[in-house]
Design an enzyme around this catalytic site. Structure first.
Site, PDB file in Angstrom:
ATOM      1  N   ASP A  44       0.849  -1.200   0.000  1.00  0.00           N
ATOM      2  CA  ASP A  44       0.000   0.000   0.000  1.00  0.00           C
ATOM      3  C   ASP A  44       0.886   1.252   0.000  1.00  0.00           C
ATOM      4  O   ASP A  44       0.386   2.381  -0.047  1.00  0.00           O
ATOM      5  CB  ASP A  44      -1.023  -0.003   1.145  1.00  0.00           C
ATOM      6  N   SER A  45       2.214   1.041  -0.025  1.00  0.00           N
ATOM      7  CA  SER A  45       3.147   2.143  -0.287  1.00  0.00           C
ATOM      8  C   SER A  45       2.838   2.798  -1.629  1.00  0.00           C
ATOM      9  O   SER A  45       3.284   3.909  -1.898  1.00  0.00           O
ATOM     10  CB  SER A  45       4.596   1.639  -0.293  1.00  0.00           C
ATOM     11  N   LYS A 111      -0.887  -9.411   3.435  1.00  0.00           N
ATOM     12  CA  LYS A 111      -0.104  -8.856   4.552  1.00  0.00           C
ATOM     13  C   LYS A 111      -0.963  -7.897   5.346  1.00  0.00           C
ATOM     14  O   LYS A 111      -1.663  -7.052   4.764  1.00  0.00           O
ATOM     15  CB  LYS A 111       1.143  -8.150   4.015  1.00  0.00           C
ATOM     16  N   GLU A 113      -1.025  -5.307   8.912  1.00  0.00           N
ATOM     17  CA  GLU A 113      -0.204  -4.590   9.888  1.00  0.00           C
ATOM     18  C   GLU A 113      -0.883  -4.589  11.253  1.00  0.00           C
ATOM     19  O   GLU A 113      -2.060  -4.209  11.347  1.00  0.00           O
ATOM     20  CB  GLU A 113      -0.016  -3.133   9.446  1.00  0.00           C
ATOM     21  N   GLU A 180       9.574  -3.990  10.157  1.00  0.00           N
ATOM     22  CA  GLU A 180       9.999  -2.727   9.528  1.00  0.00           C
ATOM     23  C   GLU A 180      10.579  -1.800  10.589  1.00  0.00           C
ATOM     24  O   GLU A 180       9.947  -1.547  11.624  1.00  0.00           O
ATOM     25  CB  GLU A 180       8.794  -2.066   8.827  1.00  0.00           C
TER      26      GLU A 180
HETATM   27  O1  KIV Z   1       3.655  -1.051   1.594  1.00  0.00           O
HETATM   28  C1  KIV Z   1       4.819  -1.446   1.494  1.00  0.00           C
HETATM   29  O2  KIV Z   1       5.506  -1.257   0.494  1.00  0.00           O
HETATM   30  C2  KIV Z   1       5.368  -2.173   2.624  1.00  0.00           C
HETATM   31  C3  KIV Z   1       6.855  -2.362   2.648  1.00  0.00           C
HETATM   32  C4  KIV Z   1       7.497  -1.121   3.100  1.00  0.00           C
HETATM   33  C5  KIV Z   1       7.258  -3.526   3.473  1.00  0.00           C
HETATM   34  O3  KIV Z   1       4.666  -2.561   3.514  1.00  0.00           O
END
Ligand code: KIV
Length: 264
Positions: A44-45, A111, A113, A180
């Protein structure tokens, strides 16, 4: 041979390091995959690197599904991990529904968080055939709770808590742990404490795998460069060479070096 969760477990058992990178489109996912990157994360970056937001919070499920389907088309055998965006796993029911959408779009793993509050969700997902990576440490969706993007687990109490959370999330079913921005000694303790492969970003050299944001490792991200980033395009004029150099450096454990690492 396609990379699966078993491949990552074998890397850990052999003490070898695997490489992961973000990608958001078909062209780059093909290049990344062909360079030998084992895991592609549709992070989500993308809210920051592609859309220009100052956090990942505005990213929606529809946007994630779109980018996962683009990446899946370009992929040539890497394991595809997809981020569940902000509030898409606020309840177990929403997590199941949204994870299913990402898996249908081509993800092999999702993934999430968070910490111990995710246990029930992780169990529900993994029991229903959705592999899960649990993201601990600096979890960017929590930026407003943290009051900024800060290294996590610096004092012993916070470190012990993170180790406990990693073990609890593994026991709940997490297949992979991602750390992270945590001090390298803490990441090493977590990698030893769990059987699941541990991927690090800003977590030192002793995790089982390393990940970077693609735009960061190509040196094309604007603004302040985080300490843990290395520009692999600085030493070559070819993107493909830069990607291969990253895979090699991770495999040989020459990246991350001391200058990319938080000690405490
Ligand atoms: O969203 C992302 O790109 C991430 C990475 C920084 C691990 O979670």
């Amino acid at each position: 041979m396609a990379v699966t969760i078993n491949t990552l477990r074998e890397f850990k058992q052999k003490g070898e390091a695997f490489a992961a990178l973000t990608s958001y489109d078909a062209t780059f996912s093909q290049a990344v995959s062909e360079a030998g990157v084992h895991v592609i994360l549709i992070g989500d970056s993308l809210g920051m690197v592609l859309q220009g937001h100052d956090s990942t919070l505005p990213v929606t499920m529809d946007q994630m599904v779109y980018h996962v389907s683009c990446v899946a088309k370009g992929n040539r055998g890497s394991l595809i991990m997809a981020d569940m965006p902000f509030m898409s796993y606020g309840t177990v029911e929403s997590a199941l529904e949204n994870a299913a959408e990402l898996m249908r779009a081509g993800a092999h793993m999702v993934k999430l968080e968070g910490t111990d509050w995710m246990k029930e969700t992780i169990t529900a997902l993994t029991e229903r055939a959705v592999p899960v990576c649990a993201h601990l440490g600096l979890t960017p969706q929590f930026v407003n709770k943290f009051g900024g993007y800060k290294v996590q687990g610096r004092d012993e109490k916070a470190a012990e808590m993170m180790i406990e959370h990693a073990c609890e999330l593994e026991a709940a079913g997490a297949d992979v742990i991602l750390l992270e921005c945590v001090p390298a000694p803490l990441a090493a303790r977590i990698a030893q404490a769990v059987r699941a492969p541990v991927i690090g970003i800003g977590a030192g050299p002793d995790t089982d795998g390393q990940i970077l944001v693609l735009h960061d490792m190509l040196g094309i991200t604007s603004g302040r460069k985080p300490r843990f980033v290395k520009n692999f395009l600085a030493e070559t004029d070819s993107i493909q060479d830069a990607l291969q150099a990253y895979v090699k450096a991770v495999g040989e454990r020459t990246f991350p070096a001391e200058e990319h690492t938080f000690k405490a």
